[in-house]
Design a protein around this motif. Structure first.
Motif, PDB file in Angstrom:
ATOM      1  N   GLU A 167      10.503   3.841  -5.629  1.00  0.00           N
ATOM      2  CA  GLU A 167       9.647   4.653  -6.513  1.00  0.00           C
ATOM      3  C   GLU A 167       8.723   3.736  -7.315  1.00  0.00           C
ATOM      4  O   GLU A 167       7.533   4.004  -7.458  1.00  0.00           O
ATOM      5  CB  GLU A 167      10.508   5.498  -7.449  1.00  0.00           C
ATOM      6  CG  GLU A 167       9.725   6.425  -8.342  1.00  0.00           C
ATOM      7  CD  GLU A 167       9.369   7.754  -7.697  1.00  0.00           C
ATOM      8  OE1 GLU A 167       8.204   8.181  -7.873  1.00  0.00           O
ATOM      9  OE2 GLU A 167      10.222   8.379  -7.057  1.00  0.00           O
ATOM     10  N   MET A 168       9.284   2.657  -7.829  1.00  0.00           N
ATOM     11  CA  MET A 168       8.496   1.699  -8.598  1.00  0.00           C
ATOM     12  C   MET A 168       7.405   1.067  -7.726  1.00  0.00           C
ATOM     13  O   MET A 168       6.288   0.834  -8.188  1.00  0.00           O
ATOM     14  CB  MET A 168       9.401   0.621  -9.205  1.00  0.00           C
ATOM     15  CG  MET A 168      10.438   1.166 -10.187  1.00  0.00           C
ATOM     16  SD  MET A 168       9.724   1.987 -11.613  1.00  0.00           S
ATOM     17  CE  MET A 168       9.074   0.571 -12.475  1.00  0.00           C
ATOM     18  N   GLN A 169       7.712   0.804  -6.461  1.00  0.00           N
ATOM     19  CA  GLN A 169       6.699   0.266  -5.552  1.00  0.00           C
ATOM     20  C   GLN A 169       5.546   1.245  -5.390  1.00  0.00           C
ATOM     21  O   GLN A 169       4.385   0.834  -5.383  1.00  0.00           O
ATOM     22  CB  GLN A 169       7.303  -0.026  -4.165  1.00  0.00           C
ATOM     23  CG  GLN A 169       8.163  -1.250  -4.106  1.00  0.00           C
ATOM     24  CD  GLN A 169       8.710  -1.461  -2.700  1.00  0.00           C
ATOM     25  OE1 GLN A 169       9.372  -0.580  -2.146  1.00  0.00           O
ATOM     26  NE2 GLN A 169       8.430  -2.618  -2.143  1.00  0.00           N
ATOM     27  N   LEU A 170       5.853   2.536  -5.250  1.00  0.00           N
ATOM     28  CA  LEU A 170       4.798   3.531  -5.082  1.00  0.00           C
ATOM     29  C   LEU A 170       3.924   3.680  -6.324  1.00  0.00           C
ATOM     30  O   LEU A 170       2.753   4.032  -6.221  1.00  0.00           O
ATOM     31  CB  LEU A 170       5.398   4.897  -4.729  1.00  0.00           C
ATOM     32  CG  LEU A 170       5.528   5.222  -3.259  1.00  0.00           C
ATOM     33  CD1 LEU A 170       6.217   6.564  -3.069  1.00  0.00           C
ATOM     34  CD2 LEU A 170       4.190   5.206  -2.552  1.00  0.00           C
ATOM     35  N   MET A 171       4.475   3.419  -7.486  1.00  0.00           N
ATOM     36  CA  MET A 171       3.694   3.512  -8.726  1.00  0.00           C
ATOM     37  C   MET A 171       2.881   2.255  -8.989  1.00  0.00           C
ATOM     38  O   MET A 171       1.955   2.276  -9.788  1.00  0.00           O
ATOM     39  CB  MET A 171       4.604   3.770  -9.924  1.00  0.00           C
ATOM     40  CG  MET A 171       5.040   5.198 -10.033  1.00  0.00           C
ATOM     41  SD  MET A 171       5.870   5.509 -11.598  1.00  0.00           S
ATOM     42  CE  MET A 171       7.462   4.767 -11.271  1.00  0.00           C
ATOM     43  N   SER A 172       3.209   1.160  -8.333  1.00  0.00           N
ATOM     44  CA  SER A 172       2.530  -0.111  -8.596  1.00  0.00           C
ATOM     45  C   SER A 172       1.150  -0.143  -7.938  1.00  0.00           C
ATOM     46  O   SER A 172       0.928   0.516  -6.920  1.00  0.00           O
ATOM     47  CB  SER A 172       3.364  -1.276  -8.054  1.00  0.00           C
ATOM     48  OG  SER A 172       3.281  -1.316  -6.638  1.00  0.00           O
ATOM     49  N   PRO A 173       0.221  -0.909  -8.512  1.00  0.00           N
ATOM     50  CA  PRO A 173      -1.090  -1.061  -7.866  1.00  0.00           C
ATOM     51  C   PRO A 173      -0.972  -1.574  -6.430  1.00  0.00           C
ATOM     52  O   PRO A 173      -1.686  -1.109  -5.539  1.00  0.00           O
ATOM     53  CB  PRO A 173      -1.820  -2.065  -8.757  1.00  0.00           C
ATOM     54  CG  PRO A 173      -1.200  -1.886 -10.101  1.00  0.00           C
ATOM     55  CD  PRO A 173       0.252  -1.586  -9.812  1.00  0.00           C
ATOM     56  N   ALA A 174      -0.062  -2.495  -6.173  1.00  0.00           N
ATOM     57  CA  ALA A 174       0.105  -3.036  -4.821  1.00  0.00           C
ATOM     58  C   ALA A 174       0.550  -1.943  -3.851  1.00  0.00           C
ATOM     59  O   ALA A 174       0.049  -1.871  -2.718  1.00  0.00           O
ATOM     60  CB  ALA A 174       1.112  -4.182  -4.831  1.00  0.00           C
ATOM     61  N   GLY A 175       1.470  -1.097  -4.285  1.00  0.00           N
ATOM     62  CA  GLY A 175       1.952  -0.020  -3.427  1.00  0.00           C
ATOM     63  C   GLY A 175       0.909   1.055  -3.200  1.00  0.00           C
ATOM     64  O   GLY A 175       0.777   1.584  -2.096  1.00  0.00           O
ATOM     65  N   ARG A 176       0.150   1.390  -4.231  1.00  0.00           N
ATOM     66  CA  ARG A 176      -0.854   2.437  -4.132  1.00  0.00           C
ATOM     67  C   ARG A 176      -2.048   1.995  -3.294  1.00  0.00           C
ATOM     68  O   ARG A 176      -2.676   2.802  -2.628  1.00  0.00           O
ATOM     69  CB  ARG A 176      -1.295   2.884  -5.524  1.00  0.00           C
ATOM     70  CG  ARG A 176      -0.133   3.471  -6.320  1.00  0.00           C
ATOM     71  CD  ARG A 176      -0.503   3.830  -7.726  1.00  0.00           C
ATOM     72  NE  ARG A 176      -1.179   5.116  -7.799  1.00  0.00           N
ATOM     73  CZ  ARG A 176      -0.597   6.294  -7.645  1.00  0.00           C
ATOM     74  NH1 ARG A 176       0.690   6.358  -7.371  1.00  0.00           N
ATOM     75  NH2 ARG A 176      -1.286   7.406  -7.752  1.00  0.00           N
ATOM     76  N   SER A 177      -2.358   0.707  -3.338  1.00  0.00           N
ATOM     77  CA  SER A 177      -3.537   0.226  -2.617  1.00  0.00           C
ATOM     78  C   SER A 177      -3.230  -0.208  -1.189  1.00  0.00           C
ATOM     79  O   SER A 177      -4.141  -0.477  -0.419  1.00  0.00           O
ATOM     80  CB  SER A 177      -4.198  -0.917  -3.381  1.00  0.00           C
ATOM     81  OG  SER A 177      -3.309  -2.009  -3.506  1.00  0.00           O
ATOM     82  N   SER A 178      -1.962  -0.270  -0.809  1.00  0.00           N
ATOM     83  CA  SER A 178      -1.573  -0.691   0.542  1.00  0.00           C
ATOM     84  C   SER A 178      -1.176   0.516   1.384  1.00  0.00           C
ATOM     85  O   SER A 178      -0.102   1.086   1.195  1.00  0.00           O
ATOM     86  CB  SER A 178      -0.404  -1.672   0.481  1.00  0.00           C
ATOM     87  OG  SER A 178       0.134  -1.875   1.780  1.00  0.00           O
TER      88      SER A 178
END
Length: 132
Positions: free
Chosen positions: A18-29
């Motif tokens: 969940e934290m990955q999906l909220m992170s800029p890296a997760g959202r932009s990848s």
């Protein structure tokens, strides 16, 4: 951030994702988002709009929270519960650019290869005058 992992490794894994999906890296990848969103993913956003997997994958890189230099999600009160084998429910609140939302995510794990994927997500805006 206050995190209750519910004493279960699966809850800890889901919180990490969940934290990955909220992170800029997760959202932009797109590649990472594809790994984290279930093929049957559905979201009801804070705006009331309903999203499916393809529309979310297309929109994530340009939505708020995707830019390292822009507003980012600040989660709090994240708790998780194992509802059944392979099903975890998370609840938490976020702040993003001064707006607060209550969130609920259901994650499922169909097999070890695909791992935990977000199946459903809902965000509900919290009015500025709400203390509950």
């Amino acid at each position: 951030m206050n995190v209750d992992r519910g004493g279960d490794d699966s809850v800890a894994e889901v919180i990490e994702r969940e934290m990955q999906l909220m992170s800029p890296a997760g959202r932009s990848s797109r590649a990472l988002s594809e790994q984290l969103l279930d093929p049957e993913f559905v979201e009801v956003g804070a705006s009331g709009r309903q999203w499916d997997r393809q529309s979310m994958l297309s929109a994530l890189p340009v939505m708020q929270g995707a830019d390292d230099d822009g507003p980012q999600y600040v989660p709090s009160g994240m708790t998780g519960t194992v509802l059944a084998p392979g099903i975890v429910h998370l609840t938490f609140e976020t702040m993003l650019d001064g707006r607060r939302a209550r969130r609920s995510s259901i994650w499922r794990k169909v097999d070890e290869e695909s791992g935990w994927r977000m199946y459903y997500h809902q965000a509900t805006p919290v009015p500025d005058d709400s203390t509950l």
